[in-house]
Write a protein that holds these residues in place. Structure first.
Motif, mmCIF file in Angstrom:
data_model
loop_
_atom_site.group_PDB
_atom_site.id
_atom_site.type_symbol
_atom_site.label_atom_id
_atom_site.label_comp_id
_atom_site.label_asym_id
_atom_site.label_seq_id
_atom_site.Cartn_x
_atom_site.Cartn_y
_atom_site.Cartn_z
ATOM 1 N N THR A 72 0.865 -1.180 0.000
ATOM 2 C CA THR A 72 0.000 0.000 0.000
ATOM 3 C C THR A 72 0.904 1.233 0.000
ATOM 4 O O THR A 72 2.060 1.170 0.427
ATOM 5 N N GLU A 76 3.196 8.432 5.363
ATOM 6 C CA GLU A 76 3.802 9.184 6.460
ATOM 7 C C GLU A 76 3.968 10.661 6.116
ATOM 8 O O GLU A 76 3.941 11.521 6.978
ATOM 9 N N GLY A 300 7.592 2.660 11.277
ATOM 10 C CA GLY A 300 6.249 2.122 11.495
ATOM 11 C C GLY A 300 5.382 2.236 10.258
ATOM 12 O O GLY A 300 4.593 1.328 9.940
ATOM 13 N N GLY A 301 5.513 3.375 9.525
ATOM 14 C CA GLY A 301 4.736 3.530 8.294
ATOM 15 C C GLY A 301 5.137 2.526 7.233
ATOM 16 O O GLY A 301 4.291 2.025 6.482
ATOM 17 N N GLU A 303 6.324 -0.517 7.804
ATOM 18 C CA GLU A 303 5.767 -1.806 8.187
ATOM 19 C C GLU A 303 4.282 -1.885 7.855
ATOM 20 O O GLU A 303 3.778 -2.941 7.410
ATOM 21 N N THR A 304 3.573 -0.762 8.075
ATOM 22 C CA THR A 304 2.148 -0.748 7.734
ATOM 23 C C THR A 304 1.939 -0.904 6.230
ATOM 24 O O THR A 304 1.068 -1.637 5.772
ATOM 25 N N GLY A 307 2.089 -4.295 4.920
ATOM 26 C CA GLY A 307 1.021 -5.186 5.306
ATOM 27 C C GLY A 307 1.295 -5.940 6.571
ATOM 28 O O GLY A 307 0.615 -6.929 6.878
ATOM 29 N N GLU A 308 2.307 -5.477 7.341
ATOM 30 C CA GLU A 308 2.619 -6.146 8.594
ATOM 31 C C GLU A 308 1.737 -5.584 9.703
ATOM 32 O O GLU A 308 1.359 -4.424 9.688
ATOM 33 N N ASP A 309 1.441 -6.398 10.661
ATOM 34 C CA ASP A 309 0.601 -5.955 11.790
ATOM 35 C C ASP A 309 1.429 -5.153 12.783
ATOM 36 O O ASP A 309 2.612 -5.421 12.947
#
Length: 309
Positions: A72, A76, A300-301, A303-304, A307-309
């Protein structure tokens, strides 16, 4: 990240005046460390902020996103400013990198050329047959104190000892590394350029005080520095920027400081000085924390977006 990443780029404009003001209230050695650490820390934080902006924008490009396994879009940094900011940050980092490399190569070349011009090392002192009076501390392996016959003739024997003690203090204190750090930091943020002059002055004051202790006479050290500076006005060749010369900086101010019987610098007893110290510490902490926070937000962005939780 959108807010935190800009703080390291803006903080130096507030921290530099505080650092200069605080350095004036400290003895020479702590002042030199303060200015060197402040300039290096602020420069690294600003470089990290530019790198984060460049990375955030690059990850919006399809081929870079594919390399990062992003499923996706990275959100950020808003799309309207992500690519322009990334382009500007990348250009600035490239220019800074080129300037850093060019400066480092020039300074190393100047030191090597100066060392090649000297006779093979037979000791710490290198006497150059030259009527122009000048002297400087030349770092390397081994360290050398370069002095001309013109400078030796301009000084009395006791003053020569003070001169040698001054240059020896530069070499033992590795003062050229302080100057190099400030020089390189100045390429990473424009406001940090104004810290080079007070740092050079603090380093000269460190060597002045060391010379005064070595000869046991502050007036003798002051006279030696003053006479060496006056003699050096007759004309000296270009000294390597990485070297430190006895006649550098505001000599009258240095001589006045040596003739002042009070201790060099003043303790931070005044409320104003303590407030300046607190402001500078707050600026350094804000810059470092903001850089770390921006990096954590970007991580963190990513990882999001993967598609990681």
């Amino acid at each position: 990240m959108i807010f935190a990443v800009w703080i390291p780029l803006l903080v130096p404009f507030l921290a530099v005046p505080a650092a200069r003001r605080l350095a004036e209230a400290l003895p020479p050695r702590p002042a030199a460390w303060l200015l060197a650490v402040a300039s290096t820390g602020l420069a690294l934080c600003s470089a990290a902020a530019l790198g984060l902006l460049a990375l955030a924008g690059a990850l919006r490009l399809p081929f870079v996103a594919a390399l990062g396994h992003l499923v996706t879009p990275l959100d950020e940094v808003p799309g309207a400013i992500a690519l322009p900011a990334a382009c500007a940050a990348t250009a600035l980092l490239a220019l800074c990198g080129l300037a850093l490399i060019r400066t480092a190569r020039r300074q190393l070349g100047e030191v090597r050329a100066a060392r090649r011009s000297l006779a093979p090392a037979t000791g710490e002192l290198a006497v150059v047959r030259d009527p122009s009076p000048y002297a400087y501390a030349l770092p390397g392996r081994p360290d050398r104190i370069v002095v001309t016959t013109g400078m030796l003739r301009a000084l009395e024997p006791a003053e020569r000892e003070a001169l040698f003690a001054h240059e020896r203090a530069h070499l033992r204190g590795r003062h050229h590394l302080f100057l190099a750090a400030a020089e390189l930091a100045a390429h990473l943020h424009p406001s940090l350029r104004s810290l080079r002059a007070p740092l050079a002055y603090a380093l000269e004051r460190c060597a002045d005080e060391a010379a005064a202790r070595a000869v046991g006479d502050r007036r003798l050290a002051a006279r030696a520095i003053g006479r060496a500076a006056l003699a050096g006005r007759a004309g000296a060749p270009a000294v390597p920027r990485a070297a430190l010369a006895v006649a550098a900086g505001p000599v009258p101010r240095r001589v006045a400081a040596l003739l002042d019987r009070r201790p060099a610098g003043a303790p931070l007893r005044s409320r104003g000085a303590r407030l300046v110290a607190a402001a500078l510490l707050a600026c350094l902490c804000a810059s470092a924390v903001s850089a770390v926070e921006a990096a954590a937000d970007l991580h963190g962005g990513i990882e999001t977006a993967q598609g990681e939780d």
